[in-house]
Design a protein around this motif. Structure first.
Motif, PDB file in Angstrom:
ATOM      1  N   GLU A 107      10.511 -19.561 -13.374  1.00  0.00           N
ATOM      2  CA  GLU A 107      11.953 -19.435 -13.181  1.00  0.00           C
ATOM      3  C   GLU A 107      12.351 -18.049 -12.680  1.00  0.00           C
ATOM      4  N   LEU A 108      11.712 -17.014 -13.202  1.00  0.00           N
ATOM      5  CA  LEU A 108      12.091 -15.642 -12.860  1.00  0.00           C
ATOM      6  C   LEU A 108      11.424 -15.130 -11.589  1.00  0.00           C
ATOM      7  N   GLY A 109      10.275 -15.686 -11.266  1.00  0.00           N
ATOM      8  CA  GLY A 109       9.550 -15.223 -10.094  1.00  0.00           C
ATOM      9  C   GLY A 109       8.713 -13.975 -10.346  1.00  0.00           C
ATOM     10  N   TRP A 110       8.524 -13.593 -11.608  1.00  0.00           N
ATOM     11  CA  TRP A 110       7.694 -12.454 -11.998  1.00  0.00           C
ATOM     12  C   TRP A 110       6.780 -12.888 -13.124  1.00  0.00           C
ATOM     13  N   PRO A 111       5.600 -12.303 -13.197  1.00  0.00           N
ATOM     14  CA  PRO A 111       4.722 -12.615 -14.325  1.00  0.00           C
ATOM     15  C   PRO A 111       5.359 -12.184 -15.651  1.00  0.00           C
ATOM     16  N   VAL A 112       5.282 -13.053 -16.641  1.00  0.00           N
ATOM     17  CA  VAL A 112       5.773 -12.742 -17.982  1.00  0.00           C
ATOM     18  C   VAL A 112       4.552 -12.521 -18.870  1.00  0.00           C
ATOM     19  N   GLU A 113       4.417 -11.297 -19.361  1.00  0.00           N
ATOM     20  CA  GLU A 113       3.239 -10.894 -20.131  1.00  0.00           C
ATOM     21  C   GLU A 113       3.318 -11.306 -21.594  1.00  0.00           C
ATOM     22  N   SER A 114       4.519 -11.283 -22.158  1.00  0.00           N
ATOM     23  CA  SER A 114       4.679 -11.690 -23.552  1.00  0.00           C
ATOM     24  C   SER A 114       6.088 -12.243 -23.734  1.00  0.00           C
ATOM     25  N   ALA A 115       6.240 -13.059 -24.758  1.00  0.00           N
ATOM     26  CA  ALA A 115       7.541 -13.669 -25.038  1.00  0.00           C
ATOM     27  C   ALA A 115       7.629 -13.983 -26.521  1.00  0.00           C
ATOM     28  N   SER A 116       8.835 -13.842 -27.050  1.00  0.00           N
ATOM     29  CA  SER A 116       9.075 -14.232 -28.437  1.00  0.00           C
ATOM     30  C   SER A 116      10.508 -14.740 -28.569  1.00  0.00           C
ATOM     31  N   PHE A 117      10.674 -15.667 -29.469  1.00  0.00           N
ATOM     32  CA  PHE A 117      12.004 -16.211 -29.751  1.00  0.00           C
ATOM     33  C   PHE A 117      12.711 -15.283 -30.724  1.00  0.00           C
ATOM     34  N   SER A 118      13.979 -14.982 -30.440  1.00  0.00           N
ATOM     35  CA  SER A 118      14.771 -14.133 -31.335  1.00  0.00           C
ATOM     36  C   SER A 118      15.720 -14.945 -32.191  1.00  0.00           C
ATOM     37  N   ASP A 148       0.836  -1.200   0.000  1.00  0.00           N
ATOM     38  CA  ASP A 148       0.000   0.000   0.000  1.00  0.00           C
ATOM     39  C   ASP A 148       0.870   1.249   0.000  1.00  0.00           C
ATOM     40  N   GLY A 149       0.543   2.153  -0.907  1.00  0.00           N
ATOM     41  CA  GLY A 149       1.258   3.412  -0.982  1.00  0.00           C
ATOM     42  C   GLY A 149       2.545   3.353  -1.779  1.00  0.00           C
ATOM     43  N   LEU A 150       2.881   2.182  -2.319  1.00  0.00           N
ATOM     44  CA  LEU A 150       4.075   2.019  -3.151  1.00  0.00           C
ATOM     45  C   LEU A 150       3.668   1.424  -4.490  1.00  0.00           C
ATOM     46  N   TRP A 151       4.259   1.910  -5.564  1.00  0.00           N
ATOM     47  CA  TRP A 151       3.989   1.347  -6.880  1.00  0.00           C
ATOM     48  C   TRP A 151       5.159   1.647  -7.793  1.00  0.00           C
ATOM     49  N   THR A 152       5.163   0.985  -8.911  1.00  0.00           N
ATOM     50  CA  THR A 152       6.191   1.234  -9.916  1.00  0.00           C
ATOM     51  C   THR A 152       5.518   1.770 -11.173  1.00  0.00           C
ATOM     52  N   ASP A 153       6.256   2.601 -11.880  1.00  0.00           N
ATOM     53  CA  ASP A 153       5.733   3.164 -13.120  1.00  0.00           C
ATOM     54  C   ASP A 153       6.904   3.365 -14.068  1.00  0.00           C
ATOM     55  N   PRO A 154       7.014   2.651 -15.124  1.00  0.00           N
ATOM     56  CA  PRO A 154       6.015   1.672 -15.555  1.00  0.00           C
ATOM     57  C   PRO A 154       6.105   0.396 -14.727  1.00  0.00           C
ATOM     58  N   ASP A 155       5.052  -0.362 -14.762  1.00  0.00           N
ATOM     59  CA  ASP A 155       5.044  -1.623 -14.015  1.00  0.00           C
ATOM     60  C   ASP A 155       5.396  -2.810 -14.905  1.00  0.00           C
ATOM     61  N   ARG A 156       5.768  -2.523 -16.149  1.00  0.00           N
ATOM     62  CA  ARG A 156       6.186  -3.562 -17.101  1.00  0.00           C
ATOM     63  C   ARG A 156       7.457  -3.101 -17.793  1.00  0.00           C
ATOM     64  N   PHE A 157       8.280  -4.051 -18.149  1.00  0.00           N
ATOM     65  CA  PHE A 157       9.464  -3.708 -18.922  1.00  0.00           C
ATOM     66  C   PHE A 157       9.822  -4.883 -19.826  1.00  0.00           C
ATOM     67  N   GLU A 158      10.487  -4.553 -20.914  1.00  0.00           N
ATOM     68  CA  GLU A 158      10.935  -5.568 -21.861  1.00  0.00           C
ATOM     69  C   GLU A 158      12.414  -5.815 -21.624  1.00  0.00           C
ATOM     70  N   THR A 159      12.796  -7.063 -21.710  1.00  0.00           N
ATOM     71  CA  THR A 159      14.188  -7.430 -21.499  1.00  0.00           C
ATOM     72  C   THR A 159      14.520  -8.650 -22.358  1.00  0.00           C
ATOM     73  N   THR A 160      15.767  -9.025 -22.356  1.00  0.00           N
ATOM     74  CA  THR A 160      16.220 -10.199 -23.103  1.00  0.00           C
ATOM     75  C   THR A 160      16.490 -11.332 -22.131  1.00  0.00           C
ATOM     76  N   LEU A 161      15.968 -12.493 -22.447  1.00  0.00           N
ATOM     77  CA  LEU A 161      16.188 -13.702 -21.661  1.00  0.00           C
ATOM     78  C   LEU A 161      17.071 -14.629 -22.491  1.00  0.00           C
ATOM     79  N   TYR A 162      18.153 -15.104 -21.883  1.00  0.00           N
ATOM     80  CA  TYR A 162      19.063 -16.040 -22.541  1.00  0.00           C
ATOM     81  C   TYR A 162      18.943 -17.391 -21.860  1.00  0.00           C
ATOM     82  N   ARG A 163      19.015 -18.438 -22.647  1.00  0.00           N
ATOM     83  CA  ARG A 163      19.052 -19.806 -22.112  1.00  0.00           C
ATOM     84  C   ARG A 163      20.214 -20.523 -22.771  1.00  0.00           C
ATOM     85  N   ALA A 164      21.121 -21.045 -21.966  1.00  0.00           N
ATOM     86  CA  ALA A 164      22.247 -21.811 -22.505  1.00  0.00           C
ATOM     87  C   ALA A 164      21.711 -23.005 -23.280  1.00  0.00           C
ATOM     88  N   ALA A 165      22.296 -23.273 -24.434  1.00  0.00           N
ATOM     89  CA  ALA A 165      21.902 -24.423 -25.249  1.00  0.00           C
ATOM     90  C   ALA A 165      22.717 -25.630 -24.798  1.00  0.00           C
TER      91      ALA A 165
END
Length: 138
Positions: free
Chosen positions: A84-95, A34-51
């Motif tokens: 894995e990340l502990g945060w909701p992931v709203e969208s994802a795409s393979f690069s 209560d009384g705390l928030w983030t703005d923006p509350d979403r951000f885009e980032t790059t996720l890497y997975r070792a092959a």
């Protein structure tokens, strides 16, 4: 996904990978107290997975998760990524699969040695079917 489908995004051999899968994801920060928030509350980032090395556990990640250079099931991938990340992931795409010549040669060899595991009948067709044109060799 088949019976060998992965239960998480974690590679079996994360250290020293000469190749990695690259994804763009949008993460939503959970609501703050209560009384705390983030703005923006979403951000885009790059996720890497070792092959994983071709022929080892986890090497079929591309077959289980991708189709024609896209995520085969974005909802499933977002759920795994959120776990894995502990945060909701709203969208994802393979690069891309970012690799070196040695890894790509080993991948091609492993596919050729086990071609009956795939629908296409050539190594090049397998790579196109799952990864599309999204392979970048460094």
């Amino acid at each position: 996904m088949g019976p060998e489908s992965i239960a998480s995004l974690r590679p079996t051999e994360p250290d020293g990978a000469s190749a990695r899968y690259v994804f763009r994801i949008e993460v939503r920060l959970p609501s703050a107290a209560d009384g705390l928030w983030t703005d923006p509350d979403r951000f885009e980032t790059t996720l890497y997975r070792a092959a994983d090395p071709p022929g080892t556990d986890g090497w079929l990640f591309f077959r289980d998760m991708l189709w024609r250079g896209e995520l085969a099931d974005e909802t499933h991938f977002r759920r795994l990524a959120a776990d894995e990340l502990g945060w909701p992931v709203e969208s994802a795409s393979f690069s891309e699969l970012r690799t070196d010549d040695d890894y790509l040669a080993a991948l091609r060899e492993a596919i050729a040695a086990d071609l009956d595991r795939f629908d296409p009948d050539t190594v090049d067709a397998v790579l196109r079917t799952y990864l599309g044109s999204s392979i970048r060799v460094r």
